[in-house]
Design a protein around this motif. Structure first.
Motif, PDB file in Angstrom:
ATOM      1  N   LYS A 135       0.852  -1.190   0.000  1.00  0.00           N
ATOM      2  CA  LYS A 135       0.000   0.000   0.000  1.00  0.00           C
ATOM      3  C   LYS A 135       0.890   1.243   0.000  1.00  0.00           C
ATOM      4  O   LYS A 135       1.162   1.828   1.047  1.00  0.00           O
ATOM      5  N   PRO A 136       1.330   1.650  -1.185  1.00  0.00           N
ATOM      6  CA  PRO A 136       2.201   2.822  -1.273  1.00  0.00           C
ATOM      7  C   PRO A 136       1.404   4.111  -1.106  1.00  0.00           C
ATOM      8  O   PRO A 136       0.167   4.130  -1.204  1.00  0.00           O
ATOM      9  N   LEU A 137       2.130   5.187  -0.877  1.00  0.00           N
ATOM     10  CA  LEU A 137       1.523   6.520  -0.865  1.00  0.00           C
ATOM     11  C   LEU A 137       1.492   7.054  -2.293  1.00  0.00           C
ATOM     12  O   LEU A 137       2.239   6.595  -3.155  1.00  0.00           O
ATOM     13  N   THR A 138       0.628   8.010  -2.533  1.00  0.00           N
ATOM     14  CA  THR A 138       0.663   8.683  -3.827  1.00  0.00           C
ATOM     15  C   THR A 138       1.937   9.515  -3.911  1.00  0.00           C
ATOM     16  O   THR A 138       2.598   9.779  -2.890  1.00  0.00           O
ATOM     17  N   VAL A 139       2.263   9.952  -5.114  1.00  0.00           N
ATOM     18  CA  VAL A 139       3.465  10.772  -5.287  1.00  0.00           C
ATOM     19  C   VAL A 139       3.358  12.037  -4.453  1.00  0.00           C
ATOM     20  O   VAL A 139       4.312  12.434  -3.775  1.00  0.00           O
ATOM     21  N   ASP A 140       2.199  12.684  -4.454  1.00  0.00           N
ATOM     22  CA  ASP A 140       2.023  13.927  -3.709  1.00  0.00           C
ATOM     23  C   ASP A 140       2.138  13.702  -2.205  1.00  0.00           C
ATOM     24  O   ASP A 140       2.755  14.506  -1.492  1.00  0.00           O
ATOM     25  N   LYS A 141       1.540  12.609  -1.698  1.00  0.00           N
ATOM     26  CA  LYS A 141       1.586  12.326  -0.263  1.00  0.00           C
ATOM     27  C   LYS A 141       3.001  11.990   0.176  1.00  0.00           C
ATOM     28  O   LYS A 141       3.454  12.412   1.250  1.00  0.00           O
ATOM     29  N   ALA A 142       3.716  11.217  -0.632  1.00  0.00           N
ATOM     30  CA  ALA A 142       5.098  10.872  -0.296  1.00  0.00           C
ATOM     31  C   ALA A 142       5.967  12.125  -0.281  1.00  0.00           C
ATOM     32  O   ALA A 142       6.815  12.303   0.614  1.00  0.00           O
ATOM     33  N   ALA A 143       5.748  13.018  -1.266  1.00  0.00           N
ATOM     34  CA  ALA A 143       6.523  14.256  -1.325  1.00  0.00           C
ATOM     35  C   ALA A 143       6.235  15.134  -0.110  1.00  0.00           C
ATOM     36  O   ALA A 143       7.141  15.759   0.452  1.00  0.00           O
ATOM     37  N   ALA A 144       4.974  15.178   0.318  1.00  0.00           N
ATOM     38  CA  ALA A 144       4.617  15.970   1.489  1.00  0.00           C
ATOM     39  C   ALA A 144       5.262  15.421   2.754  1.00  0.00           C
ATOM     40  O   ALA A 144       5.677  16.171   3.639  1.00  0.00           O
ATOM     41  N   LEU A 145       5.373  14.104   2.834  1.00  0.00           N
ATOM     42  CA  LEU A 145       5.936  13.477   4.028  1.00  0.00           C
ATOM     43  C   LEU A 145       7.418  13.798   4.184  1.00  0.00           C
ATOM     44  O   LEU A 145       7.920  13.956   5.303  1.00  0.00           O
ATOM     45  N   VAL A 146       8.130  13.899   3.066  1.00  0.00           N
ATOM     46  CA  VAL A 146       9.572  14.178   3.141  1.00  0.00           C
ATOM     47  C   VAL A 146       9.880  15.646   2.874  1.00  0.00           C
ATOM     48  O   VAL A 146      11.023  16.008   2.589  1.00  0.00           O
ATOM     49  N   ASP A 147       8.851  16.495   2.987  1.00  0.00           N
ATOM     50  CA  ASP A 147       9.047  17.930   2.787  1.00  0.00           C
ATOM     51  C   ASP A 147      10.047  18.458   3.815  1.00  0.00           C
ATOM     52  O   ASP A 147      10.013  18.074   4.990  1.00  0.00           O
ATOM     53  N   GLU A 148      10.922  19.357   3.389  1.00  0.00           N
ATOM     54  CA  GLU A 148      12.007  19.824   4.252  1.00  0.00           C
ATOM     55  C   GLU A 148      11.637  21.026   5.100  1.00  0.00           C
ATOM     56  O   GLU A 148      12.497  21.580   5.799  1.00  0.00           O
ATOM     57  N   GLU A 149      10.381  21.419   5.102  1.00  0.00           N
ATOM     58  CA  GLU A 149       9.966  22.563   5.917  1.00  0.00           C
ATOM     59  C   GLU A 149      10.248  22.289   7.394  1.00  0.00           C
ATOM     60  O   GLU A 149       9.871  21.252   7.940  1.00  0.00           O
ATOM     61  N   GLY A 150      10.890  23.224   8.040  1.00  0.00           N
ATOM     62  CA  GLY A 150      11.210  23.082   9.455  1.00  0.00           C
ATOM     63  C   GLY A 150      12.519  22.371   9.722  1.00  0.00           C
ATOM     64  O   GLY A 150      12.965  22.274  10.870  1.00  0.00           O
ATOM     65  N   ALA A 151      13.165  21.868   8.651  1.00  0.00           N
ATOM     66  CA  ALA A 151      14.400  21.114   8.841  1.00  0.00           C
ATOM     67  C   ALA A 151      15.641  22.006   8.825  1.00  0.00           C
ATOM     68  O   ALA A 151      16.750  21.522   9.052  1.00  0.00           O
ATOM     69  N   GLU A 152      15.461  23.295   8.579  1.00  0.00           N
ATOM     70  CA  GLU A 152      16.611  24.187   8.478  1.00  0.00           C
ATOM     71  C   GLU A 152      17.235  24.481   9.836  1.00  0.00           C
ATOM     72  O   GLU A 152      18.435  24.706   9.939  1.00  0.00           O
ATOM     73  N   ASP A 153      16.402  24.494  10.903  1.00  0.00           N
ATOM     74  CA  ASP A 153      16.948  24.833  12.214  1.00  0.00           C
ATOM     75  C   ASP A 153      16.575  23.840  13.307  1.00  0.00           C
ATOM     76  O   ASP A 153      16.949  24.017  14.461  1.00  0.00           O
ATOM     77  N   ASP A 154      15.847  22.813  12.976  1.00  0.00           N
ATOM     78  CA  ASP A 154      15.439  21.796  13.950  1.00  0.00           C
ATOM     79  C   ASP A 154      16.164  20.492  13.597  1.00  0.00           C
ATOM     80  O   ASP A 154      15.850  19.850  12.606  1.00  0.00           O
ATOM     81  N   TRP A 155      17.138  20.095  14.410  1.00  0.00           N
ATOM     82  CA  TRP A 155      17.966  18.940  14.034  1.00  0.00           C
ATOM     83  C   TRP A 155      17.171  17.644  14.064  1.00  0.00           C
ATOM     84  O   TRP A 155      17.452  16.735  13.270  1.00  0.00           O
ATOM     85  N   ILE A 156      16.152  17.554  14.931  1.00  0.00           N
ATOM     86  CA  ILE A 156      15.322  16.346  14.969  1.00  0.00           C
ATOM     87  C   ILE A 156      14.532  16.218  13.675  1.00  0.00           C
ATOM     88  O   ILE A 156      14.460  15.138  13.071  1.00  0.00           O
ATOM     89  N   ARG A 157      13.941  17.321  13.232  1.00  0.00           N
ATOM     90  CA  ARG A 157      13.195  17.308  11.970  1.00  0.00           C
ATOM     91  C   ARG A 157      14.145  17.038  10.806  1.00  0.00           C
ATOM     92  O   ARG A 157      13.809  16.268   9.889  1.00  0.00           O
ATOM     93  N   ALA A 158      15.334  17.626  10.843  1.00  0.00           N
ATOM     94  CA  ALA A 158      16.315  17.384   9.778  1.00  0.00           C
ATOM     95  C   ALA A 158      16.713  15.905   9.736  1.00  0.00           C
ATOM     96  O   ALA A 158      16.852  15.323   8.662  1.00  0.00           O
ATOM     97  N   ARG A 159      16.879  15.306  10.905  1.00  0.00           N
ATOM     98  CA  ARG A 159      17.206  13.875  10.977  1.00  0.00           C
ATOM     99  C   ARG A 159      16.094  13.025  10.384  1.00  0.00           C
ATOM    100  O   ARG A 159      16.348  12.123   9.576  1.00  0.00           O
ATOM    101  N   ASP A 160      14.842  13.312  10.791  1.00  0.00           N
ATOM    102  CA  ASP A 160      13.719  12.507  10.316  1.00  0.00           C
ATOM    103  C   ASP A 160      13.550  12.626   8.807  1.00  0.00           C
ATOM    104  O   ASP A 160      13.269  11.629   8.124  1.00  0.00           O
TER     105      ASP A 160
END
Length: 320
Positions: A135-160
């Motif tokens: 049961k894969p995600l759609t292309v849009d849902k997968a892209a949203a899940l790995v979106d880099e918003e918030g990863a610029e200054d939050d190391w936990i978010r950057a790690r995930d």
């Protein structure tokens, strides 16, 4: 995994109720799986659980800690009583099938070592497992899940984000991604990873530039020193990152992104394969990238992509 580690694994949650000869055989079997067969720690742990449950059942069924002679005298009825007991505990057919497979592997090894010869387990039919497809995600849902918003200054978010991009962008299993050492980090200059997967099978996996940038960002933000030999991905206290934390991170994003309940770390690996197939990638190539030993395992993704296949059929068939 060392012999001491194997012994501690077997004794976790209390000493196994078995005789000394069977204890030695069990430890030797795990050493064989580790050093000769190259089984992963996750597979070893699941085999240990299955064997432990079987031995605990035998102890109660026999009235004494089992020995090698007890295993030699095991009959089909005893195996069925064990499976019935597991079923009463709510164990699903897939888990029961895995348990039988693990125990058959153990018995085959015992026979090869001239310790026990018994075919009772071979005479028990595997539980019927319902046919399922990934049961894969759609292309849009997968892209949203790995979106880099918030990863610029939050190391936990950057790690995930970095971990999830390795799952979706490189098709890694969660255990493979979290098993990477700092020295193997896929950063600029290293666009290919050498991954050792199930059964010790090695494969080369290309890494996308976006994934490289995400890993570099995480390393730059991580507050802990990352030694070359240490795990690349660490938790909030600096220890090796648990897969559970990535599972929880995705679970927290389900409502926010309207993701289905099937959105899991492994769903990102399914999405990697399905989206490649939909884009026209060859099934053999996908097999190599995923590290599947058999093409039949990879072919399940053709069922997911049935719509694309039907469209190709309608376009190519001479009687269209």
């Amino acid at each position: 995994m060392t012999r001491d580690t194997i012994d501690s694994l077997l004794e976790a949650d209390g000493e196994l109720p078995l005789a000394s000869d069977l204890r030695r055989a069990t430890a030797d079997w795990f050493a064989h799986l580790t050093h000769e067969r190259g089984y992963s720690n996750a597979t070893l742990a699941s085999y240990e659980r299955d064997l432990r449950q079987f031995i605990v059942f035998l102890k109660h069924d026999l009235g004494h800690p089992p020995c090698l002679n007890d295993l030699a005298g095991l009959d089909v009825k005893a195996v069925r009583r064990f499976l019935a007991a597991r079923r009463r505990q709510g164990t699903a057919s897939r888990s029961l099938s895995r348990a039988i497979s693990a125990l058959r592997t153990f018995y085959r090894w015992l026979e090869n070592e001239n310790l026990v010869a018994n075919r009772a387990l071979a005479q028990v039919a595997m539980p019927r497992i319902p046919h399922t497809v990934p049961k894969p995600l759609t292309v849009d849902k997968a892209a949203a899940l790995v979106d880099e918003e918030g990863a610029e200054d939050d190391w936990i978010r950057a790690r995930d984000v970095a971990v999830m991009l390795l799952l979706y962008g490189a098709g890694l299993r969660i255990s493979e991604a979290l098993g990477l050492a700092r020295r193997d980090a896929p950063v600029s200059g290293r666009d290919v990873l050498r991954i050792t997967g199930k059964g010790g099978k090695e494969r080369l996996v290309p890494v996308l530039p976006v994934t490289q940038r995400a890993v570099e960002r995480y390393i730059a933000l991580c507050p802990y020193p990352l030694d070359p030999q240490s795990p690349l991905f660490v938790g909030a206290k600096g220890g090796a990152l648990s897969p559970r934390l990535i599972q929880l991170a995705i679970a927290r994003m389900r409502d926010e992104l309207s993701l289905p309940e099937t959105a899991t770390p492994h769903a990102l690996r399914h999405s990697f394969a399905t989206h490649l197939l939909a884009a026209g990638a060859d099934l053999r190539q996908i097999q190599e990238l995923l590290g599947h030993a058999s093409l039949s395992t990879t072919q399940v993704y053709t069922e997911v992509d049935r719509e694309r296949i039907l469209a190709v059929y309608d376009k190519a068939h001479p009687r269209r």
